[in-house]
Design a protein around this motif. Sequence first.
Motif, mmCIF file in Angstrom:
data_model
loop_
_atom_site.group_PDB
_atom_site.id
_atom_site.type_symbol
_atom_site.label_atom_id
_atom_site.label_comp_id
_atom_site.label_asym_id
_atom_site.label_seq_id
_atom_site.Cartn_x
_atom_site.Cartn_y
_atom_site.Cartn_z
ATOM 1 N N ILE A 35 83.966 72.164 9.301
ATOM 2 C CA ILE A 35 83.252 72.943 10.303
ATOM 3 C C ILE A 35 84.068 72.890 11.593
ATOM 4 O O ILE A 35 84.417 71.812 12.071
ATOM 5 N N THR A 36 84.377 74.066 12.140
ATOM 6 C CA THR A 36 85.149 74.148 13.377
ATOM 7 C C THR A 36 84.326 74.886 14.427
ATOM 8 O O THR A 36 83.234 75.370 14.141
ATOM 9 N N GLY A 37 84.871 75.018 15.598
ATOM 10 C CA GLY A 37 84.204 75.785 16.649
ATOM 11 C C GLY A 37 84.166 77.269 16.349
ATOM 12 O O GLY A 37 83.458 78.029 17.013
ATOM 13 N N LYS A 38 84.924 77.699 15.339
ATOM 14 C CA LYS A 38 84.963 79.117 14.970
ATOM 15 C C LYS A 38 84.266 79.406 13.638
ATOM 16 O O LYS A 38 84.279 80.534 13.169
ATOM 17 N N THR A 39 83.659 78.390 13.043
ATOM 18 C CA THR A 39 82.975 78.569 11.765
ATOM 19 C C THR A 39 81.845 79.577 11.919
ATOM 20 O O THR A 39 81.027 79.466 12.830
ATOM 21 N N ARG A 40 81.819 80.565 11.035
ATOM 22 C CA ARG A 40 80.757 81.572 11.041
ATOM 23 C C ARG A 40 79.570 81.019 10.268
ATOM 24 O O ARG A 40 79.723 80.509 9.159
ATOM 25 N N LEU A 41 78.401 81.100 10.878
ATOM 26 C CA LEU A 41 77.188 80.507 10.299
ATOM 27 C C LEU A 41 76.245 81.563 9.735
ATOM 28 O O LEU A 41 76.065 82.621 10.325
ATOM 29 N N ALA A 42 75.649 81.224 8.618
ATOM 30 C CA ALA A 42 74.584 82.025 8.018
ATOM 31 C C ALA A 42 73.675 81.050 7.282
ATOM 32 O O ALA A 42 74.023 79.881 7.098
ATOM 33 N N GLY A 43 72.515 81.519 6.869
ATOM 34 C CA GLY A 43 71.631 80.592 6.187
ATOM 35 C C GLY A 43 70.496 81.268 5.466
ATOM 36 O O GLY A 43 70.360 82.487 5.477
ATOM 37 N N ILE A 44 69.697 80.438 4.858
ATOM 38 C CA ILE A 44 68.482 80.883 4.187
ATOM 39 C C ILE A 44 67.302 80.171 4.852
ATOM 40 O O ILE A 44 67.303 78.953 4.994
ATOM 41 N N MET A 45 66.344 80.961 5.280
ATOM 42 C CA MET A 45 65.213 80.437 6.026
ATOM 43 C C MET A 45 63.943 80.594 5.202
ATOM 44 O O MET A 45 63.719 81.638 4.592
ATOM 45 N N GLY A 46 63.134 79.558 5.193
ATOM 46 C CA GLY A 46 61.868 79.622 4.481
ATOM 47 C C GLY A 46 61.142 78.297 4.518
ATOM 48 O O GLY A 46 61.611 77.332 5.114
ATOM 49 N N TRP A 47 59.983 78.285 3.856
ATOM 50 C CA TRP A 47 59.176 77.061 3.789
ATOM 51 C C TRP A 47 58.429 77.041 2.473
ATOM 52 O O TRP A 47 57.549 77.888 2.275
ATOM 53 N N PRO A 48 58.794 76.201 1.587
ATOM 54 C CA PRO A 48 59.915 75.257 1.655
ATOM 55 C C PRO A 48 61.223 75.970 1.312
ATOM 56 O O PRO A 48 61.217 77.087 0.796
ATOM 57 N N PRO A 91 70.645 84.481 16.863
ATOM 58 C CA PRO A 91 71.807 84.967 17.607
ATOM 59 C C PRO A 91 72.234 84.009 18.727
ATOM 60 O O PRO A 91 73.429 83.836 18.983
ATOM 61 N N VAL A 92 71.264 83.383 19.354
ATOM 62 C CA VAL A 92 71.564 82.428 20.425
ATOM 63 C C VAL A 92 72.370 81.258 19.885
ATOM 64 O O VAL A 92 73.268 80.734 20.549
ATOM 65 N N LEU A 93 72.089 80.865 18.644
ATOM 66 C CA LEU A 93 72.770 79.740 18.014
ATOM 67 C C LEU A 93 74.080 80.151 17.326
ATOM 68 O O LEU A 93 74.772 79.320 16.760
ATOM 69 N N GLY A 94 74.409 81.438 17.377
ATOM 70 C CA GLY A 94 75.666 81.907 16.811
ATOM 71 C C GLY A 94 75.629 82.262 15.333
ATOM 72 O O GLY A 94 76.672 82.421 14.718
ATOM 73 N N PHE A 95 74.439 82.422 14.760
ATOM 74 C CA PHE A 95 74.344 82.786 13.349
ATOM 75 C C PHE A 95 74.708 84.246 13.153
ATOM 76 O O PHE A 95 74.346 85.102 13.946
ATOM 77 N N ARG A 96 75.447 84.523 12.078
ATOM 78 C CA ARG A 96 75.841 85.881 11.732
ATOM 79 C C ARG A 96 74.817 86.568 10.853
ATOM 80 O O ARG A 96 74.794 87.784 10.748
ATOM 81 N N GLY A 97 73.982 85.768 10.168
ATOM 82 C CA GLY A 97 72.998 86.350 9.282
ATOM 83 C C GLY A 97 72.072 85.311 8.704
ATOM 84 O O GLY A 97 72.305 84.110 8.837
ATOM 85 N N CYS A 98 71.023 85.826 8.072
ATOM 86 C CA CYS A 98 70.023 84.935 7.501
ATOM 87 C C CYS A 98 69.254 85.687 6.420
ATOM 88 O O CYS A 98 68.936 86.856 6.580
ATOM 89 N N ASN A 99 68.986 85.006 5.332
ATOM 90 C CA ASN A 99 68.105 85.528 4.296
ATOM 91 C C ASN A 99 66.776 84.805 4.424
ATOM 92 O O ASN A 99 66.730 83.657 4.877
ATOM 93 N N LEU A 100 65.698 85.473 4.027
ATOM 94 C CA LEU A 100 64.370 84.866 4.071
ATOM 95 C C LEU A 100 63.848 84.689 2.660
ATOM 96 O O LEU A 100 64.056 85.533 1.800
ATOM 97 N N THR A 101 63.177 83.557 2.441
ATOM 98 C CA THR A 101 62.569 83.309 1.145
ATOM 99 C C THR A 101 61.151 82.828 1.340
ATOM 100 O O THR A 101 60.780 82.381 2.406
#
Length: 67
Positions: free
Chosen positions: A3-16, A57-67
């Motif tokens: 992980i660097t200062g230029k790492t592009r972030l994305a994720g999957i968001m949900g509960w659980p 966007p504030v945290l620098g994420f490029r994208g997110c999927n929802l589950t």
Amino acid sequence: MKITGKTRLAGIMGWPVAHSRSPTLHNFWLGENGIDGAYVPLPVKPEQLGAALRALPVLGFRGCNLT
């Protein structure tokens, strides 16, 4: 994964979300293709969804999927 200062972030968001295989799958392909990126699980309770989505966007994420 490095992980660097230029790492592009994305994720999957949900509960659980801990059960999701998406981070393993996406991080494999990011690594295979030499992409400086990370796909992370984002455990967010339903009542906090709006605030969490606005924060991406504030945290620098490029994208997110929802589950």
